[in-house]
Design a protein around this motif. Structure first.
Motif, PDB file in Angstrom:
ATOM      1  N   SER A 179      -1.667  -4.941   6.951  1.00 20.40           N
ATOM      2  CA  SER A 179      -2.958  -4.275   7.130  1.00 20.40           C
ATOM      3  C   SER A 179      -4.121  -5.221   6.845  1.00 20.40           C
ATOM      4  N   ALA A 180      -3.894  -6.207   5.973  1.00 23.67           N
ATOM      5  CA  ALA A 180      -4.958  -7.154   5.623  1.00 23.67           C
ATOM      6  C   ALA A 180      -4.339  -8.422   5.054  1.00 23.67           C
ATOM      7  N   ILE A 181      -5.093  -9.501   5.153  1.00 26.71           N
ATOM      8  CA  ILE A 181      -4.735 -10.772   4.518  1.00 26.71           C
ATOM      9  C   ILE A 181      -5.947 -11.253   3.738  1.00 26.71           C
ATOM     10  N   ILE A 182      -5.787 -11.424   2.425  1.00 29.16           N
ATOM     11  CA  ILE A 182      -6.843 -11.992   1.582  1.00 29.16           C
ATOM     12  C   ILE A 182      -6.449 -13.440   1.293  1.00 29.16           C
ATOM     13  N   CYS A 183      -7.331 -14.364   1.637  1.00 25.87           N
ATOM     14  CA  CYS A 183      -6.988 -15.787   1.563  1.00 25.87           C
ATOM     15  C   CYS A 183      -7.656 -16.466   0.379  1.00 25.87           C
ATOM     16  N   THR A 184      -6.885 -17.283  -0.321  1.00 26.59           N
ATOM     17  CA  THR A 184      -7.432 -18.028  -1.454  1.00 26.59           C
ATOM     18  C   THR A 184      -8.311 -19.182  -1.001  1.00 26.59           C
ATOM     19  N   MET A 242     -16.283 -11.588   4.359  1.00 25.70           N
ATOM     20  CA  MET A 242     -16.656 -12.799   3.643  1.00 25.70           C
ATOM     21  C   MET A 242     -16.773 -12.487   2.148  1.00 25.70           C
ATOM     22  N   ILE A 243     -16.133 -13.277   1.319  1.00 25.01           N
ATOM     23  CA  ILE A 243     -16.167 -13.076  -0.127  1.00 25.01           C
ATOM     24  C   ILE A 243     -17.207 -14.019  -0.719  1.00 25.01           C
ATOM     25  N   SER A 244     -18.269 -13.452  -1.268  1.00 26.34           N
ATOM     26  CA  SER A 244     -19.357 -14.233  -1.845  1.00 26.34           C
ATOM     27  C   SER A 244     -18.921 -14.940  -3.116  1.00 26.34           C
ATOM     28  N   HIS A 245     -19.582 -16.050  -3.412  1.00 30.06           N
ATOM     29  CA  HIS A 245     -19.289 -16.790  -4.645  1.00 30.06           C
ATOM     30  C   HIS A 245     -19.723 -16.011  -5.885  1.00 30.06           C
ATOM     31  N   LYS A 246     -20.467 -14.918  -5.686  1.00 29.65           N
ATOM     32  CA  LYS A 246     -20.910 -14.090  -6.808  1.00 29.65           C
ATOM     33  C   LYS A 246     -20.007 -12.883  -7.050  1.00 29.65           C
ATOM     34  N   GLN A 247     -19.082 -12.626  -6.138  1.00 29.82           N
ATOM     35  CA  GLN A 247     -18.245 -11.442  -6.264  1.00 29.82           C
ATOM     36  C   GLN A 247     -17.171 -11.603  -7.331  1.00 29.82           C
ATOM     37  N   SER A 248     -16.959 -10.550  -8.111  1.00 29.03           N
ATOM     38  CA  SER A 248     -15.885 -10.547  -9.100  1.00 29.03           C
ATOM     39  C   SER A 248     -14.747  -9.619  -8.687  1.00 29.03           C
ATOM     40  N   TYR A 249     -14.953  -8.867  -7.614  1.00 26.80           N
ATOM     41  CA  TYR A 249     -13.891  -8.016  -7.085  1.00 26.80           C
ATOM     42  C   TYR A 249     -14.180  -7.708  -5.621  1.00 26.80           C
ATOM     43  N   MET A 250     -13.198  -7.187  -4.944  1.00 20.95           N
ATOM     44  CA  MET A 250     -13.382  -6.748  -3.560  1.00 20.95           C
ATOM     45  C   MET A 250     -12.438  -5.591  -3.292  1.00 20.95           C
ATOM     46  N   GLU A 251     -12.775  -4.776  -2.310  1.00 14.31           N
ATOM     47  CA  GLU A 251     -11.905  -3.690  -1.884  1.00 14.31           C
ATOM     48  C   GLU A 251     -11.515  -3.897  -0.433  1.00 14.31           C
ATOM     49  N   VAL A 252     -10.251  -3.721  -0.156  1.00 11.20           N
ATOM     50  CA  VAL A 252      -9.765  -3.787   1.212  1.00 11.20           C
ATOM     51  C   VAL A 252      -8.679  -2.737   1.362  1.00 11.20           C
ATOM     52  N   CYS A 253      -8.765  -1.967   2.426  1.00 11.78           N
ATOM     53  CA  CYS A 253      -7.823  -0.868   2.675  1.00 11.78           C
ATOM     54  C   CYS A 253      -7.779   0.115   1.503  1.00 11.78           C
ATOM     55  N   GLY A 254      -8.910   0.257   0.823  1.00 13.15           N
ATOM     56  CA  GLY A 254      -8.983   1.184  -0.302  1.00 13.15           C
ATOM     57  C   GLY A 254      -8.380   0.664  -1.590  1.00 13.15           C
ATOM     58  N   ILE A 255      -7.955  -0.603  -1.614  1.00 12.82           N
ATOM     59  CA  ILE A 255      -7.329  -1.209  -2.798  1.00 12.82           C
ATOM     60  C   ILE A 255      -8.295  -2.233  -3.407  1.00 12.82           C
ATOM     61  N   ILE A 272       0.849  -1.190   0.000  1.00 14.40           N
ATOM     62  CA  ILE A 272       0.000   0.000   0.000  1.00 14.40           C
ATOM     63  C   ILE A 272       0.888   1.244   0.000  1.00 14.40           C
ATOM     64  N   ASN A 273       1.926   1.168   0.811  1.00 13.75           N
ATOM     65  CA  ASN A 273       2.959   2.212   0.877  1.00 13.75           C
ATOM     66  C   ASN A 273       4.227   1.554   1.405  1.00 13.75           C
ATOM     67  N   ASP A 274       5.197   2.344   1.834  1.00 11.66           N
ATOM     68  CA  ASP A 274       6.481   1.778   2.253  1.00 11.66           C
ATOM     69  C   ASP A 274       6.386   0.963   3.536  1.00 11.66           C
ATOM     70  N   GLU A 275       5.275   1.083   4.265  1.00 14.06           N
ATOM     71  CA  GLU A 275       5.156   0.378   5.540  1.00 14.06           C
ATOM     72  C   GLU A 275       4.014  -0.623   5.581  1.00 14.06           C
ATOM     73  N   GLU A 276       2.924  -0.350   4.886  1.00 17.68           N
ATOM     74  CA  GLU A 276       1.735  -1.198   4.983  1.00 17.68           C
ATOM     75  C   GLU A 276       1.625  -2.137   3.781  1.00 17.68           C
ATOM     76  N   ILE A 277       1.309  -3.384   4.064  1.00 16.92           N
ATOM     77  CA  ILE A 277       1.146  -4.365   2.997  1.00 16.92           C
ATOM     78  C   ILE A 277      -0.143  -5.157   3.183  1.00 16.92           C
ATOM     79  N   ILE A 278      -0.620  -5.702   2.074  1.00 14.99           N
ATOM     80  CA  ILE A 278      -1.744  -6.651   2.080  1.00 14.99           C
ATOM     81  C   ILE A 278      -1.193  -7.985   1.615  1.00 14.99           C
TER      82      ILE A 278
END
Length: 297
Positions: free
Chosen positions: A57-62, A125-138, A25-31
């Motif tokens: 800042s966040a973890i998105i899990c497969t 929670m990521i729905s089976h219908k979602q094609s995108y998501m936003e986390v921390c503004g990304i 996200i920047n020099d200090e924060e990562i997803i």
């Protein structure tokens, strides 16, 4: 362990056995995209984070497998980070009792000892219908690839780098894998075929590679899993029970079963191939004297 540049703000941690991507996200924060295995990986991952002054800042899990979410709770407690995961996968790893539904061969005590690091609280929670998501503004694109697990997803960063998780395996993994895992083989093959539609600049495979084009890798994966299915089929003799099939496959594939955990593991690896062979009509079964027995059709 080391950090590898991929493209733009997308990097990955090379643990030696897996690639764990992250987006700066920047020099200090990562997803992070997945958090890795607790045993054998946590210490090295944490050292890299500290050495580079990174805060998660966040973890998105497969998907909810122990080598992909084993550090979720630890990092959440340390960094107060957001956890995002497909809904079904999130429910699965929400408690030891829920994990029992997946690790049915093991007792709760064994599950707690061997897979307790999987238990975590999911914030998004990521729905089976979602094609995108936003986390921390990304914004991250989401591509659904069920099969390896029930609700496995692939995640594409703003740099058009797609993290495939376990939807594909690398050529190196194919050379060494004896009985690769798929929760539902038929669905896994469908999802691998779906990957032809992806148009990204780079692709990261968890186990383990970075590619600019995955067309040939998809084909190799499809042939690999079908070849494993055929190899299982060739071991089976008419009238075999699942126990006899497991014993024959263990011997033929040179697998090891010396603990209850290994017994359960081989059961989870093998059964999806038997189900696939039954679904495709290669095997038929009937019940005799209270036992399910399989025949080649």
């Amino acid at each position: 362990m080391k950090i590898k540049e991929v493209k733009g703000n997308t990097f990955c941690i090379d643990t030696g056995r897996t690639y764990i991507p992250f987006y700066k996200i920047n020099d200090e924060e990562i997803i992070m995209l997945d958090s890795g295995l607790a045993k054998g990986e946590r210490q090295g991952i944490e050292k890299l984070l500290v050495d580079n002054n990174f805060k998660i800042s966040a973890i998105i899990c497969t998907h909810a497998h122990v080598d992909h979410i084993g550090n979720n709770t630890y990092f959440k407690n340390k960094y107060n980070c957001i956890i995002a995961m497909p809904t079904y996968e999130a429910m699965l790893c929400s408690s030891i009792v829920n994990l029992k539904g997946y690790y049915s061969m093991l007792t709760l005590t064994e599950i707690r000892e061997q897979f307790g690091d999987m238990v975590c609280e999911t914030d998004i929670m990521i729905s089976h219908k979602q094609s995108y998501m936003e986390v921390c503004g990304i914004k991250f694109d989401v591509f659904h690839t069920p099969g390896h697990s029930a609700a496995h997803i692939c995640i594409t960063t703003p740099d058009e780098v797609c993290y495939l998780g376990d939807a594909l395996v690398s050529y190196e993994t194919m050379r060494g894998a004896k009985l690769p895992y798929a929760y539902i083989v038929s669905e896994d093959l469908k999802s691998k075929n779906k990957l032809y539609a992806l148009k990204c600049s780079k692709y990261i495979v968890a186990h383990k590679g970075i590619y600019e084009n995955i067309t040939e890798l998809i084909g190799a994966n499809l042939e690999f899993y079908k070849a494993i299915s055929l190899k299982v089929y060739e071991v089976i003799e008419d009238g075999m029970t699942m126990d006899r099939i497991r014993s024959a496959v263990t011997k033929n594939f040179n697998l090891r079963i010396d603990t209850m955990a290994r017994y359960g593991l081989i059961e989870r690896l093998l059964r999806p191939y038997i189900e696939y062979l039954s679904e495709t009509g290669s095997l038929i079964f009937q019940i005799e004297d209270g036992l399910i027995k399989y025949w080649k059709s």
